[in-house]
Design an enzyme around this catalytic site. Structure first.
Site, PDB file in Angstrom:
ATOM      1  N   ARG A 171      37.264  17.106  10.402  1.00  0.00           N
ATOM      2  CA  ARG A 171      38.677  17.174  10.812  1.00  0.00           C
ATOM      3  C   ARG A 171      39.239  15.787  11.004  1.00  0.00           C
ATOM      4  NH1 ARG A 171      38.010  21.142  15.697  1.00  0.00           N
ATOM      5  NH2 ARG A 171      37.590  23.030  14.497  1.00  0.00           N
ATOM      6  N   ARG A 244      13.562  32.283  11.535  1.00  0.00           N
ATOM      7  CA  ARG A 244      13.348  31.156  12.449  1.00  0.00           C
ATOM      8  C   ARG A 244      13.465  31.704  13.865  1.00  0.00           C
ATOM      9  NH1 ARG A 244      16.900  27.107  12.854  1.00  0.00           N
ATOM     10  NH2 ARG A 244      18.595  28.228  11.862  1.00  0.00           N
TER      11      ARG A 244
END
Ligand code: FAD
Length: 364
Positions: A171, A244
């Site tokens: 951004r 995971r």
């Protein structure tokens, strides 16, 4: 006899149970854990709502989903603005003008763009490292991505496929709000109270593993809503899916404020944990003490909670075979992150339960 047995009291299970019950069906919800709310579970400890399975921030752009969840809780105006700690130096996340100022001292978007452009990898990316370098250049990668990714995946990012990072939002404004969504917040009083309300008046049995007595549980209802692991449902006939996992370690500290923020990411490789959460900040707590949780990535094995699916080629192709079978299973609706083998945020699971169960109700 129940109309529906719902396996899992997480988001998909609880929302499905509510919708089906409101449509006049009799439901039994079972969960193998000793609590409802799945991974969204929060527990009140020393006056602080602790997110037992990691930081959960509700956010959505979808007004219908927001209106649905607001029926079950008020939300505060918490805005997720995590801080990164790299070797003791702090940086703002997501990558924005504050981060660029902290990294390079640049003050304008033009200067920041030039910095990134001058450091970008310009070849065709073949792995995660090159992919990240091509999007944000070497300084951001080395300071804020490399060590964190290495810890999360327990391997050099060069060994990881590039698809893991398809987007890295950058951004060029001074804006630390992690999410772009219109609606965001933390439920006042924690997430678990939402699930209590969703499941109000519905039979719930905890510490009940569907696979501990499958025949018995299947005999209890005409249909099943299944939110557990899809490979286990089909007896691993096409092989095991991989995940995971994480380990969480919480401590009560006799101090008012440990890190000044709810979420702090540790992005260097040498710090063994990936994040520290300070739970009181999710709800602007003013207690004299605080509770922090260190989050450590771990290799997954069957006795650990599968948090994140690993959507690489091998696992996806195994999943597709299970999915085909699931579409043929007449009396079972599959949903949620484990049955769909997909990482979902909470609003996505609510959206998918609303849509799948509405179709089911239309069939009545
Ligand atoms: P779950 O919550 O996992 O619920 C499934 C339930 O089924 C579990 O309770 C499980 O015990 C039960 N079950 C499984 N197998 C069986 C069985 N055999 N018998 C009985 N019960 C069974 N989302 C956001 O929107 N914002 C966030 O900030 C956010 N942060 C996250 C951080 C972390 C660390 C993680 C892991 C996830 C985060 N999420 C976040 C995602 C969020 O947790 C999920 O979207 C949501 O919990 C998924 O709901 P679910 O119902 O699909 O699965």
């Amino acid at each position: 006899m129940y109309d529906y047995l719902i396996v899992g009291a997480g988001v998909f299970g609880a929302v499905s149970a509510r919708l089906l019950t409101d449509a006049g069906k009799k439901c039994l919800v079972i969960d193998k854990r000793d609590h409802i709310a799945g991974n969204c579970f929060t527990e009140l400890s020393e006056g602080i709502n602790v997110h037992r399975y990691g930081a959960h921030i509700f956010h959505t752009n979808d007004e219908n989903i927001w209106n649905f969840i607001k029926k079950y809780s008020d939300f505060n105006n918490y805005i997720n603005s995590p801080v990164a700690n790299y070797k003791g130096k702090l940086y703002s996340l997501p990558f924005n003008m504050w981060t660029f100022y902290q990294l390079w001292g640049v003050r304008t978007p033009e200067e920041a763009k030039q910095k990134i452009e001058s450091q970008r990898f310009t070849g065709v990316p073949t792995n995660l490292e090159e992919q990240a370098l091509s999007m944000v250049g070497s300084d951001i990668y080395n300071t804020l991505i490399k060590g964190y990714t290495q810890k999360q995946w327990m391997t050099d990012p060069k060994n990881l496929p590039k698809f893991i990072i398809s987007r890295l939002p950058v951004r060029y404004t001074f804006d630390n709000n992690y999410f772009n969504d219109r609606f965001q917040g933390i439920p006042v009083g924690g997430y678990t109270s939402i699930f209590k309300k969703l499941l109000k008046g519905i039979d719930v049995k905890l510490e009940a593993d569907f696979f501990s007595d499958r025949d018995y549980f299947e005999s209890l209802s005409r249909k099943i809503v299944y939110t557990g692991s899809i490979d286990q449902f089909f007896n691993y006939k096409f092989g095991h899916l991989n995940y995971r996992t994480l380990k969480f370690e919480s401590q009560l500290l006799e101090m008012e404020n440990y890190q000044g923020n709810a979420v702090c990411n540790y992005t260097d490789e040498s710090t063994p944990f990936t994040r520290i959460l300070e739970h009181k900040h999710f709800e602007f707590g003013t207690q004299k003490h605080t509770i922090v949780t260190h989050e450590y990535p771990e290799i997954w094995s069957k006795e650990k909670i599968p948090y994140y699916p690993i959507n690489d080629g091998i696992n996806n192709s195994i999943y597709q075979q299970y999915r085909k079978l699931s579409l043929e299973a007449k009396n079972c609706i599959f949903g949620g992150r484990l049955a769909d083998y997909k990482y979902y945020d909470m609003h996505q699971v609510i959206g998918s339960a609303l849509s799948r169960i509405s179709k089911e109700i239309d069939l009545f």
